[in-house]
Design an enzyme around this catalytic site. Structure first.
Site, mmCIF file in Angstrom:
data_model
loop_
_atom_site.group_PDB
_atom_site.id
_atom_site.type_symbol
_atom_site.label_atom_id
_atom_site.label_comp_id
_atom_site.label_asym_id
_atom_site.label_seq_id
_atom_site.Cartn_x
_atom_site.Cartn_y
_atom_site.Cartn_z
ATOM 1 N N LYS A 170 -7.618 2.057 -20.958
ATOM 2 C CA LYS A 170 -8.151 2.720 -22.199
ATOM 3 C C LYS A 170 -6.871 1.514 -22.596
ATOM 4 O O LYS A 170 -6.232 0.938 -22.838
ATOM 5 C CB LYS A 170 -8.456 3.475 -22.487
ATOM 6 C CG LYS A 170 -9.419 4.203 -20.865
ATOM 7 C CD LYS A 170 -11.426 3.879 -21.296
ATOM 8 C CE LYS A 170 -11.593 4.390 -20.091
ATOM 9 N NZ LYS A 170 -12.716 3.451 -19.860
ATOM 10 N N ARG B 12 1.197 -1.394 0.009
ATOM 11 C CA ARG B 12 0.108 0.077 -0.132
ATOM 12 C C ARG B 12 0.940 1.049 -0.409
ATOM 13 O O ARG B 12 0.788 2.213 -0.524
ATOM 14 C CB ARG B 12 -1.079 -0.164 1.329
ATOM 15 C CG ARG B 12 -1.768 0.831 1.610
ATOM 16 C CD ARG B 12 -3.799 0.680 1.733
ATOM 17 N NE ARG B 12 -3.231 0.143 2.941
ATOM 18 C CZ ARG B 12 -2.665 1.001 4.420
ATOM 19 N NH1 ARG B 12 -2.399 1.462 3.991
ATOM 20 N NH2 ARG B 12 -2.728 0.364 5.318
ATOM 21 N N TYR C 236 -16.003 13.281 -18.329
ATOM 22 C CA TYR C 236 -16.381 11.934 -17.745
ATOM 23 C C TYR C 236 -17.755 11.656 -17.213
ATOM 24 O O TYR C 236 -17.600 12.260 -16.145
ATOM 25 C CB TYR C 236 -15.290 11.192 -17.801
ATOM 26 C CG TYR C 236 -15.996 9.411 -17.551
ATOM 27 C CD1 TYR C 236 -16.766 9.254 -18.036
ATOM 28 C CD2 TYR C 236 -15.482 9.138 -16.119
ATOM 29 C CE1 TYR C 236 -16.829 7.357 -18.177
ATOM 30 C CE2 TYR C 236 -15.653 8.087 -15.574
ATOM 31 C CZ TYR C 236 -17.155 7.210 -16.186
ATOM 32 O OH TYR C 236 -16.904 6.080 -16.696
ATOM 33 N N ASP D 112 -7.974 15.934 -18.514
ATOM 34 C CA ASP D 112 -7.994 14.238 -18.033
ATOM 35 C C ASP D 112 -8.596 14.166 -19.562
ATOM 36 O O ASP D 112 -8.549 14.544 -20.326
ATOM 37 C CB ASP D 112 -9.627 14.238 -17.790
ATOM 38 C CG ASP D 112 -10.333 12.663 -17.653
ATOM 39 O OD1 ASP D 112 -9.346 11.974 -18.771
ATOM 40 O OD2 ASP D 112 -10.948 11.649 -17.307
#
Ligand SMILES: Cc1ncc(COP(=O)(O)O)c(C=O)c1O
Length: 365
Positions: A191, A46, A98, A166
């Protein structure tokens, strides 16, 4: 050296006799850690992991800034919004950005006292007045609107606001958001970057070392780390990014040209089309025009039948994979699109096959 060459070896360790080009994923929750804690060493995934570090170093070479990876694009967006805004502050957001980002801001930031100003492109500059953050997306998903990123980032800076771009639809190979003036470039690596529709990942790039550290601290505290295997897979896909984008963008352009020439299709959007409303700005600020095409086939039923008829177009959400995919975007609600609006993500099929398949499916309607 061009980016296309750089990404072939980006993030790989120095050659070592008998070692693989790219070490395997470091599958570990804790690492051996004896005695006092030394924060410069690996301790617990983490907090960081050598597989993350290699991929971040690779992406940094493409972005020209420090990179912090997250479990998903939305985890990266949440990190930016939650560390960058507080009660009493304001964010000006492109209303066509988005859906997930808009919903996160509206449902979780607004009730906590953040002024979330969704604005049309023409009103964005006005909306940033007195705001702490400008958030925009170009080309936008799903409508493929193109914004003058440098001009808007400059307007934001004059207001004392930071700019987040973005950059998911273009990605770092086709648009250098930091060079265009963004303080932060966000990319969903789910993507094109990973490119095989098989994992979730996101990242933020920035030239502000302090803010990069703040995002890293957030990631540790919020626990929004990816899994080492996903990161390794994404890194493994990076050398082919240029090749994949080249073919998929050529396919997108060929489809956009074909669709524009048909009477039964309207509203074709592709920034690479000379007649597209965003073409001139895209030519100035992008190094390639991307893989996404938007168009309208005339109503819900025709769109549904088209998606069923096309054999090389898989009906699915998301974009940026090697298989061509498309969806009738209105099925999700929340986007300002017509019932027959289709967002198509061109894949890496042979161009002639793909164009013929789409034409056949349209002819069959
Ligand atoms: C433009 C854009 N930004 C962010 C995201 C969120 O990324 P992820 O699905 O990896 O969380 C998406 C997802 O579709 C997107 O299209």
């Amino acid at each position: 050296m061009s980016d296309g060459t750089r990404l072939i070896r980006a993030g790989l360790p120095e050659p070592e006799q008998g070692a693989p080009f790219m070490p395997g994923p470091a599958f570990a929750a804790p690492f051996h850690l004896q005695g006092e804690v030394d924060t410069s060493e690996w301790s617990y995934t983490r907090y960081g992991n050598p597989t993350f570090a290699r991929y971040e170093a690779a992406l940094s070479e493409l972005e020209g800034g420090e990179v912090v990876i997250f479990a998903t694009g939305m985890a990266a967006a949440a990190a930016l919004l939650l560390t960058g805004l507080s009660p009493g502050s304001a964010v000006a957001m492109d209303h066509g950005c988005y859906l997930g980002v808009r919903r996160l801001a509206k449902t979780h930031l607004e009730p906590r006292g953040v002024d979330v100003r969704l604005a049309a492109p023409a009103d964005l500059e006005g909306a940033v007045s007195g705001a702490q953050m400008l958030w925009m997306e170009s080309p936008s998903n799903p409508k493929l609107e193109v914004y003058d990123l440098a001009a808007l980032a400059e307007a934001a800076r004059a207001e004392g606001a930071v700019t987040v771009v973005d950059n998911t639809t273009a990605g770092p190979l086709y648009q250098k958001a930091l060079d265009l003036g963004a303080d932060f470039a966000l990319t969903s690596a789910t993507k094109h970057l990973s490119g095989h529709a098989d994992l979730m990942l996101g990242y933020v790039a920035t030239r502000d070392a302090e803010r990069a550290q703040e995002l890293r601290d957030w990631r540790t505290k919020a626990g929004s780390v990816p899994g080492p295997f996903e990161v390794w897979l994404a890194h493994r896909s990076l050398p082919t990014l240029g090749l994949r984008l080249e073919r998929a963008s050529a396919n997108a352009l060929a489809l956009a040209e074909t669709l524009s020439g048909r009477d039964d299709v309207t509203g074709v959007r592709y920034p690479g089309l000379p007649g597209d409303a965003g073409h001139e700005i895209a030519r100035r600020q992008m190094q390639g025009h991307g893989t996404i095409v938007a168009f309208d086939v005339g109503g819900r039923q025709r769109a549904e039948r088209f998606l069923q008829a096309a054999e090389l177009v898989t009906e699915a959400s998301s974009f940026g994979g090697v298989q061509t995919t498309a969806e009738r975007r209105a099925r999700w609600g929340g986007d300002d699109v017509t019932e027959g609006f289709i967002r198509l993500s061109a894949g890496c099929e042979e161009t002639a096959d793909l164009v013929a398949d789409v034409e056949r499916a349209l002819d069959a309607l």
